[in-house]
Design an enzyme around this catalytic site. Structure first.
Site, mmCIF file in Angstrom:
data_model
loop_
_atom_site.group_PDB
_atom_site.id
_atom_site.type_symbol
_atom_site.label_atom_id
_atom_site.label_comp_id
_atom_site.label_asym_id
_atom_site.label_seq_id
_atom_site.Cartn_x
_atom_site.Cartn_y
_atom_site.Cartn_z
ATOM 1 N N ASP A 12 1.027 -2.051 0.261
ATOM 2 C CA ASP A 12 -0.118 0.310 -0.121
ATOM 3 C C ASP A 12 0.558 1.661 -0.238
ATOM 4 O O ASP A 12 1.351 1.726 0.938
ATOM 5 C CB ASP A 12 -1.108 -0.128 1.305
ATOM 6 C CG ASP A 12 -2.129 1.047 1.396
ATOM 7 O OD1 ASP A 12 -1.834 1.607 0.415
ATOM 8 O OD2 ASP A 12 -3.522 0.914 1.648
ATOM 9 N N ASP A 102 -2.968 2.316 -5.755
ATOM 10 C CA ASP A 102 -2.365 2.489 -4.699
ATOM 11 C C ASP A 102 -2.271 0.999 -3.908
ATOM 12 O O ASP A 102 -1.343 1.181 -2.998
ATOM 13 C CB ASP A 102 -2.137 3.812 -4.334
ATOM 14 C CG ASP A 102 -3.621 3.945 -3.348
ATOM 15 O OD1 ASP A 102 -3.959 3.172 -3.318
ATOM 16 O OD2 ASP A 102 -3.435 4.713 -2.042
ATOM 17 N N GLU A 103 -2.763 0.704 -4.427
ATOM 18 C CA GLU A 103 -2.603 -1.561 -3.274
ATOM 19 C C GLU A 103 -3.217 -2.588 -4.039
ATOM 20 O O GLU A 103 -4.113 -2.516 -4.770
ATOM 21 C CB GLU A 103 -3.751 -1.063 -2.102
ATOM 22 C CG GLU A 103 -5.109 -0.683 -2.073
ATOM 23 C CD GLU A 103 -5.764 -1.017 -0.808
ATOM 24 O OE1 GLU A 103 -5.236 -1.634 -0.169
ATOM 25 O OE2 GLU A 103 -6.502 0.311 -0.772
#
Length: 408
Positions: A12, A102-103
DNA sequence: TCTGGGGTCCTAGGACCC
DNA sequence: TCTGGGGTCCTAGGACCC
């Protein structure tokens, strides 16, 4: 090797948008800054120290942090950074499941011989992202997806946390209930009403009682997570199931013609994205937020999937017109358009109906379908009802894309 | 905290079919 | 003719996540 191995990574990126800006603009490093115009989309950790949070309106943020620097979002830069990071994920293991820009989850259980144990792989991943993309990424390592995600959340920012499979409950049970996936403000408040504030307390509740409190599915889900029972595998190659766009309209009253123009813009944007992804959709949903900030939705399912701007607009416009009087009375502060029920633009559905006694004819037909579209074209064959027929949805070669109907 | 923009999953009732 | 069981699809709405 035993099965009690921590083989799942949850990676993350920290304060993603804000970190990209600090990377590209050195004068922002170490400063309380945020990305966003009217509302904060992402805040640097320096700004968070003052209580600045995502979704906060900029004036409220400045009240907490007077020297806050705000910068306009640069979506292309974030998309590019995301691509670079996912390229490193894909280079780490073939089993990558994206969650958002983003993860992602990475299953590295099978990589031990090639790349070493999970904690070492996680550390290499963090080093590569820092060196090659210039961003800090936190990684949680555990035996289940759920626990890996909890671990990355706990070790942020710029952290690495491995949850030893023999000490999972020790780690999990003291945490607040909000750490459980699916527990937001509402559910946490409800649980607090019964004196339940930690994961450990949820774990001691009977599943039936928990379901009474939060609903059947959520109750079962929460009970399982509180005991770290999460059998979901990491799945790569997932596709989005809906695409939408929305626009906040501000407090100013607008004419109905203005709303129609806004809708056309939204529909056009979504339809373009759909076509760019070679997908089609059937269900049109209009999202309203009225002057009093009450939200509402209306949807309509088309007879056939399409990516046509005008077809979508006609359907969406009908839904808008149906609420014309209400909009005039209450005012409209947000309009959203989403298309769901998506499929591949080249998919063809072929329904075959056969008498159950005529199996040879069915086999001949399937052979001819294979000849025409290739053996991989037949996705699934299911018996309908009391063996009255067969339904065979198929996927032809992406190249042909021709629709076959009336096949019998 | 006077309110973005992108999504996911679940529930529940009604229509409709076999 | 009436009734029941089992299933899918559609619509609306709620909660949640980043």
């Amino acid at each position: 090797m035993c099965s009690m191995q921590a083989g799942i990574l949850h990676a993350d990126l920290d304060a993603f948008y804000a970190s990209v800006e600090q990377r590209d603009r050195p004068e922002l490093r170490g400063r309380a800054m945020a990305v966003g115009g009217g509302v904060i989309l992402a805040a640097s950790y320096e700004a968070r120290a003052f209580g600045v949070r995502t979704a906060m309106n900029i004036r409220a943020a400045r009240a907490l942090c007077p020297h806050l620097i705000s910068v306009a979002p640069r979506m292309e830069a974030y998309t590019e950074a995301s691509r670079a990071v996912f390229a490193i994920f894909d280079d780490t293991t073939p089993l990558v499941e994206p969650i958002s820009v983003d993860e992602a989850f990475l299953d590295v259980a099978g990589m031990r011989r090639l790349a070493g144990p999970p904690d070492l792989i996680a550390q290499h991943l963090r080093e590569r992202v820092a060196a090659e993309v210039g961003l800090a990424i936190s990684v949680g390592v555990a035996r289940t997806k759920f626990l890996a995600k909890v671990a990355s959340g706990v070790c942020k920012p710029d952290g690495l946390l491995v949850v030893d499979p023999t000490r999972e409950m020790e780690f999990l049970h003291p945490l607040p209930v909000q750490r459980l996936w699916g527990v937001g403000a509402k559910t946490a408040e409800k649980l607090r009403g019964y004196g339940i504030t930690t994961v450990g307390e949820v774990a001691t509740l009977e599943p039936g009682r928990l379901s009474n409190l939060v609903g059947k599915a959520a109750g079962g889900h929460l009970h399982a997570l509180a005991h770290n029972r999460d059998p979901r595998p990491v799945v790569s190659g997932k596709r989005r199931s809906s695409i939408g766009s929305q626009q906040a309209l501000g407090p100013k009253r607008r004419s109905f013609a203005d709303h129609e123009a806004t809708l056309l813009g939204l529909v056009d944007r979504v339809a373009r994205r759909l076509r760019a992804g070679e997908r089609v959709g059937r269900t049109v949903t209009l999202r309203f937020r009225f002057g009093d900030f009450v939200r509402d939705t209306r949807s309509h399912t088309l007879a056939e999937a399409t990516a046509s701007t005008s077809t979508f607009f006609d359907a969406a416009h009908d839904l808008l017109v149906a609420r014309k009087a209400e909009i005039a009375g209450r005012g409209l502060t947000l309009l959203g358009f989403t298309i769901s029920n998506l499929s591949s633009a080249t998919a063809v559905q072929l329904a075959l109906t056969f008498d159950k006694r005529d199996r040879p004819e069915l086999d001949r037909t399937l052979d001819s379908v294979r000849d025409r579209f290739g053996s991989s074209s037949i996705g699934r064959a299911t018996l309908l009802g009391r063996s009255t027929g067969l339904s065979v949805p198929l996927l032809p070669d992406p190249g042909t894309g021709s629709a076959v109907t009336g096949f019998r």
